[in-house]
Design a protein around this motif. Structure first.
Motif, PDB file in Angstrom:
ATOM      1  N   UNK A  71       0.824  -1.214   0.000  1.00 30.03           N
ATOM      2  CA  UNK A  71       0.000   0.000   0.000  1.00 30.03           C
ATOM      3  C   UNK A  71       0.859   1.265   0.000  1.00 30.03           C
ATOM      4  N   UNK A  72       2.164   1.112  -0.193  1.00 34.70           N
ATOM      5  CA  UNK A  72       3.061   2.245  -0.388  1.00 34.70           C
ATOM      6  C   UNK A  72       3.552   2.254  -1.831  1.00 34.70           C
ATOM      7  N   UNK A  73       3.940   3.426  -2.312  1.00 35.69           N
ATOM      8  CA  UNK A  73       4.502   3.513  -3.652  1.00 35.69           C
ATOM      9  C   UNK A  73       5.927   2.957  -3.653  1.00 35.69           C
ATOM     10  N   UNK A  74       6.466   2.798  -4.857  1.00 36.62           N
ATOM     11  CA  UNK A  74       7.857   2.355  -4.985  1.00 36.62           C
ATOM     12  C   UNK A  74       8.778   3.293  -4.216  1.00 36.62           C
ATOM     13  N   UNK A  75       8.602   4.594  -4.426  1.00 38.24           N
ATOM     14  CA  UNK A  75       9.473   5.557  -3.763  1.00 38.24           C
ATOM     15  C   UNK A  75       9.301   5.525  -2.247  1.00 38.24           C
ATOM     16  N   UNK A  76       8.069   5.414  -1.785  1.00 32.94           N
ATOM     17  CA  UNK A  76       7.816   5.381  -0.337  1.00 32.94           C
ATOM     18  C   UNK A  76       8.452   4.147   0.297  1.00 32.94           C
ATOM     19  N   UNK A  77       8.404   3.010  -0.397  1.00 29.47           N
ATOM     20  CA  UNK A  77       9.047   1.805   0.121  1.00 29.47           C
ATOM     21  C   UNK A  77      10.549   1.993   0.242  1.00 29.47           C
ATOM     22  N   UNK A  78      11.164   2.554  -0.796  1.00 36.21           N
ATOM     23  CA  UNK A  78      12.609   2.753  -0.754  1.00 36.21           C
ATOM     24  C   UNK A  78      12.993   3.800   0.283  1.00 36.21           C
ATOM     25  N   UNK A  95      18.817  11.347  -1.964  1.00 30.16           N
ATOM     26  CA  UNK A  95      19.812  11.042  -2.992  1.00 30.16           C
ATOM     27  C   UNK A  95      19.983   9.535  -3.155  1.00 30.16           C
ATOM     28  N   UNK A  96      20.035   8.802  -2.060  1.00 33.64           N
ATOM     29  CA  UNK A  96      20.127   7.349  -2.131  1.00 33.64           C
ATOM     30  C   UNK A  96      18.921   6.768  -2.875  1.00 33.64           C
ATOM     31  N   UNK A  97      17.728   7.273  -2.564  1.00 32.26           N
ATOM     32  CA  UNK A  97      16.514   6.779  -3.216  1.00 32.26           C
ATOM     33  C   UNK A  97      16.549   7.089  -4.707  1.00 32.26           C
ATOM     34  N   UNK A 139      15.965   1.254 -13.011  1.00 31.74           N
ATOM     35  CA  UNK A 139      14.971   1.597 -14.023  1.00 31.74           C
ATOM     36  C   UNK A 139      13.575   1.795 -13.456  1.00 31.74           C
ATOM     37  N   UNK A 140      13.493   2.317 -12.246  1.00 33.47           N
ATOM     38  CA  UNK A 140      12.209   2.472 -11.562  1.00 33.47           C
ATOM     39  C   UNK A 140      11.734   3.919 -11.487  1.00 33.47           C
ATOM     40  N   UNK A 141      12.497   4.856 -12.012  1.00 31.26           N
ATOM     41  CA  UNK A 141      12.175   6.279 -11.852  1.00 31.26           C
ATOM     42  C   UNK A 141      10.794   6.620 -12.401  1.00 31.26           C
ATOM     43  N   UNK A 142      10.468   6.128 -13.586  1.00 30.66           N
ATOM     44  CA  UNK A 142       9.183   6.458 -14.208  1.00 30.66           C
ATOM     45  C   UNK A 142       7.998   5.860 -13.459  1.00 30.66           C
ATOM     46  N   UNK A 143       8.241   4.860 -12.640  1.00 25.45           N
ATOM     47  CA  UNK A 143       7.161   4.188 -11.899  1.00 25.45           C
ATOM     48  C   UNK A 143       7.207   4.509 -10.405  1.00 25.45           C
ATOM     49  N   UNK A 144       8.018   5.447  -9.983  1.00 27.56           N
ATOM     50  CA  UNK A 144       8.275   5.646  -8.566  1.00 27.56           C
ATOM     51  C   UNK A 144       7.034   5.971  -7.746  1.00 27.56           C
ATOM     52  N   UNK A 145       5.987   6.516  -8.377  1.00 28.84           N
ATOM     53  CA  UNK A 145       4.771   6.868  -7.641  1.00 28.84           C
ATOM     54  C   UNK A 145       3.668   5.807  -7.777  1.00 28.84           C
ATOM     55  N   UNK A 146       4.010   4.660  -8.343  1.00 26.79           N
ATOM     56  CA  UNK A 146       3.043   3.570  -8.488  1.00 26.79           C
ATOM     57  C   UNK A 146       3.023   2.732  -7.211  1.00 26.79           C
ATOM     58  N   UNK A 147       1.815   2.348  -6.780  1.00 30.22           N
ATOM     59  CA  UNK A 147       1.686   1.506  -5.598  1.00 30.22           C
ATOM     60  C   UNK A 147       2.344   0.154  -5.847  1.00 30.22           C
ATOM     61  N   UNK A 157       9.822  -7.816  -8.230  1.00 27.65           N
ATOM     62  CA  UNK A 157      11.152  -8.374  -8.064  1.00 27.65           C
ATOM     63  C   UNK A 157      12.222  -7.290  -8.196  1.00 27.65           C
ATOM     64  N   UNK A 158      12.033  -6.393  -9.166  1.00 21.38           N
ATOM     65  CA  UNK A 158      12.981  -5.306  -9.383  1.00 21.38           C
ATOM     66  C   UNK A 158      12.999  -4.360  -8.178  1.00 21.38           C
ATOM     67  N   UNK A 159      11.812  -4.077  -7.625  1.00 12.24           N
ATOM     68  CA  UNK A 159      11.731  -3.226  -6.439  1.00 12.24           C
ATOM     69  C   UNK A 159      12.407  -3.898  -5.255  1.00 12.24           C
ATOM     70  N   UNK A 160      12.180  -5.200  -5.080  1.00  6.78           N
ATOM     71  CA  UNK A 160      12.804  -5.923  -3.968  1.00  6.78           C
ATOM     72  C   UNK A 160      14.323  -5.890  -4.084  1.00  6.78           C
TER      73      UNK A 160
END
Length: 316
Positions: free
Chosen positions: A93-100, A114-116, A124-132, A142-145
């Motif tokens: 229930x968090x976005x990619x960016x929020x998880x990182x 900066x680390x995030x 290659x997650x920048x374009x999807x960073x706000x996706x849940x 898997x890529x997020x993990x």
């Protein structure tokens, strides 16, 4: 590879409820290597990985990980290891960016943003960073993990069945990323059931029912197995397979499309049985290279089950 040892364990042993699930395992992994850790379900792979990174205390044996004692310095090991489990363990229930960002807080990484940002770019997650995270496909999860595992820049990655349930393209992209990371000095110990993934490792260690039964490069493991293979084509493949079942010298019979792979350790007996089975038919048989899968099936069949049973017997 001959780099310095990143993992060096000796006699590592773990019991649960009186049953030995890891039985005096020795293993060394050198810097910059990708070592595949293979074996059937319940063979002790995950338990071994958890002891290496300090999540479980061994009942016997000793070892070092990243120069730290796995018994007394587990907290230091955890800071320099990335551990990716088979099950997706981030917040859906968090976005990619929020998880990182959450993971960056856990490791007290500064400057956190900066680390995030750098990790999003690297994977290659920048374009999807706000996706849940919960809306991602298996490959993107898997890529997020993986991103969460490498953001704190660990020296060692421990991957436990990391590509289970993802499509072939995502698996290939994942392995391309792993090889890129090792080229930069990262070391990887990965458990997998996929033979094509095992073949992408620098070395493999095969564990069955708590004990190491084979290790080395893929060609070394295949050569050491002593197996010989004949491929039968044409004719009544199903009928030939039935005739070969239980024949002298025949350990395994398996269909691959329109072909039949027949495997055994005694090349002379194997050839004799194959020739007899195809006599008078339109089929023909030729020797072929033994596959890694054939070797692993034989290792499983030979290994005593630590529940008290035996291996599964010849595979037909």
């Amino acid at each position: 590879m001959n780099g310095e040892p990143i993992i060096a364990i000796n006699g590592l042993t773990k019991k649960f409820s009186g049953r030995t699930v890891v039985d005096h395992i020795d293993m060394t992994v050198n810097r910059g290597e990708i070592v595949g850790f293979l074996g059937p379900n319940g063979s002790g792979k995950t338990t071994t990985i958890r002891m290496i990174c300090g999540l479980l205390r061994p009942d016997d044996g000793s070892g070092e990980c990243l120069g730290y004692d796995i018994r007394t310095q587990a907290d230091l090991i955890k800071l320099e290891v990335g551990y990716m489990t088979q099950r997706f363990s981030l917040y859906e229930d968090l976005t990619i960016r929020e998880n990182l960002d959450f993971v960056a807080r856990l490791y007290d990484l500064k400057p956190r943003a900066q680390f995030v940002d750098e990790t999003l770019e690297q994977l290659g997650l920048t374009d999807r960073q706000h996706q849940l995270a919960g809306t991602l496909s298996g490959g993107w999860k898997q890529r997020l993990a993986l991103a969460a595992c490498i953001m704190h820049r660990p020296q060692l990655l421990l991957l436990d069945e990391p590509t289970a349930g993802v499509d072939p393209q995502a698996r290939r992209e994942f392995w391309d990323e792993i090889h890129d990371l090792t080229a930069k000095g990262l070391t990887v110990l990965v458990s997998t059931h996929y033979m094509d993934e095992a073949e992408r490792c620098h070395r493999i260690v095969y564990i069955a029912y708590g004990s190491v039964v084979a290790r080395g490069t893929v060609p070394e493991v295949i050569a050491d197995s002593g197996l010989h293979t004949f491929v039968v084509t044409g004719g009544d493949i199903n009928g030939i397979a039935k005739r070969l079942k239980g024949s002298p010298g025949v350990d395994q019979v398996a269909s691959f499309g329109n072909d039949l792979h027949v495997v055994g350790t005694d090349e002379g007996l194997l050839k004799q049985s194959v020739d007899e089975a195809i006599a008078g038919t339109a089929a023909r048989a030729e020797p072929d290279e033994t596959s890694l899968e054939d070797v692993f099936i034989r290792l499983m069949n030979q290994s005593a089950d630590n529940f008290g049973g035996e291996g599964m017997g010849p595979t037909q």
